[in-house]
Write a protein that holds these residues in place. Structure first.
Motif, short mmCIF file in Angstrom:
data_model
loop_
_atom_site.label_atom_id
_atom_site.label_comp_id
_atom_site.label_asym_id
_atom_site.label_seq_id
_atom_site.Cartn_x
_atom_site.Cartn_y
_atom_site.Cartn_z
N LEU A 116 -1.60 67.37 16.43
CA LEU A 116 -0.53 66.39 16.55
C LEU A 116 0.32 66.34 15.28
CD1 LEU A 116 0.27 64.51 18.89
CD2 LEU A 116 -0.74 62.63 17.63
N GLU A 119 2.69 69.14 15.69
CA GLU A 119 3.65 68.78 16.73
C GLU A 119 4.63 67.72 16.23
OE1 GLU A 119 3.74 67.34 21.43
OE2 GLU A 119 1.84 67.85 20.47
N ARG A 122 7.32 69.42 14.14
CA ARG A 122 8.27 70.16 14.99
C ARG A 122 9.15 69.21 15.79
NH1 ARG A 122 3.97 74.52 15.99
NH2 ARG A 122 4.50 76.02 14.37
N ALA A 123 8.58 68.09 16.23
CA ALA A 123 9.37 67.10 16.96
C ALA A 123 10.46 66.53 16.07
CB ALA A 123 8.46 65.99 17.49
N LEU A 130 7.90 61.48 17.55
CA LEU A 130 6.57 61.54 18.15
C LEU A 130 5.71 60.41 17.59
CD1 LEU A 130 4.64 63.08 20.00
CD2 LEU A 130 3.99 64.49 18.05
N THR A 178 -0.33 64.28 24.91
CA THR A 178 0.54 65.16 24.13
C THR A 178 1.12 66.25 25.04
OG1 THR A 178 -1.21 66.72 23.57
CG2 THR A 178 -0.94 64.80 22.12
N ASN A 179 2.06 67.03 24.50
CA ASN A 179 2.64 68.13 25.28
C ASN A 179 1.57 69.10 25.74
OD1 ASN A 179 5.11 66.99 24.85
ND2 ASN A 179 5.82 68.51 23.38
N ALA A 180 0.63 69.42 24.86
CA ALA A 180 -0.44 70.36 25.21
C ALA A 180 -1.31 69.79 26.33
CB ALA A 180 -1.28 70.69 23.99
N PRO A 190 2.87 74.13 27.09
CA PRO A 190 3.36 73.00 26.28
C PRO A 190 4.88 73.07 26.08
CG PRO A 190 1.35 73.89 25.32
CD PRO A 190 1.74 74.83 26.41
N LYS A 194 7.57 70.24 27.00
CA LYS A 194 8.54 69.73 26.03
C LYS A 194 9.95 69.76 26.61
CE LYS A 194 10.39 70.69 21.41
NZ LYS A 194 10.30 71.55 20.22
#
Length: 226
Positions: A116, A119, A122-123, A130, A178-180, A190, A194
């Motif tokens: 996370l 992630e 990157r978000a 996020l 989460t996306n995953a 994922p 997204k």
């Protein structure tokens, strides 16, 4: 973002936390930690000198706390607005609201784990915000509207603006996945999750996952927990 390296500044008064974050982030081919600070004032100075893409900031730090650091780096006083993700042990609602109001690009709990954290960085780079799933679910419990009284005149609900697949994803966002995790649940990647989430945000005109989840609650797409 091929060929682009995300430059990250760590601000936390615990050296072991900074070392752990550095290990996780430097292991990513598109990320590099360019500096560390053990207090907020040093973080502010380094951010202005090093111009990182993302600052990961704890809340409780000497000299300048993470909430004020966020405001100074992202608000109107910022010489060069910088993306800040708050990463902390403390998940008090007041902290969450203040951090997001001050311009944070995310609010993560340290116990959420390395996936996370990656992630979240990157978000932030993608312009999203996020928030740790545990916090999202709790905030939504408070946002959930009380059920309509049977005596109240029924008002026609507007047609759902989302496709069936997008509604499925919105339900999972409201559950804090989460996306995953969404990808695993729906047998998609994922990255596809997204993309769907970005489309949902555009349709609902909301900035982040909390907005999606709030919509899911308000439209009874998910049931309030007892």
């Amino acid at each position: 973002m091929t060929g682009v390296t995300i430059r990250i500044l760590l601000a936390d008064d615990h050296s072991d936390v900074r070392s752990g974050f550095r290990l996780v982030l430097d292991s990513q081919p598109d990320m590099t930690v360019v500096g560390e600070a053990a207090d907020g004032a040093t973080a502010l100075d380094l951010a202005r000198r090093l111009e990182p893409d993302v600052v990961l900031a704890d809340i409780r730090m000497p000299r300048l706390d993470g909430l004020e650091l966020t405001r100074l780096l992202t608000g109107p006083e910022a010489v060069r607005p910088t993306r800040v993700v708050v990463v902390t042990t403390f998940d008090h609602d007041e902290y969450v609201h203040t951090a997001l109001r001050n311009g944070a690009c995310g609010f993560l709990l340290k116990r959420s784990g390395p996936a996370l954290l990656i992630e979240g960085v990157r978000a932030a780079m993608a312009g999203d915000a996020l928030i740790s799933p545990q916090i999202t679910v709790r905030l939504l419990d408070r946002l959930a509207a009380p059920p309509r009284s049977p005596a109240s005149p029924a008002s026609a609900d507007p047609p759902a603006p989302l496709t069936g697949r997008e509604q499925d994803i919105a339900r999972l966002v409201a559950r804090g996945l989460t996306n995953a995790e969404i990808g695993a649940e729906l047998f998609i990647t994922p990255g596809t999750a997204k993309t769907h989430i970005a489309n949902i945000q555009a349709k609902l005109k909301t900035r982040n996952r909390v907005g999606i989840a709030a919509w899911a609650w308000e439209t009874n797409l998910v049931e309030p927990r007892a």
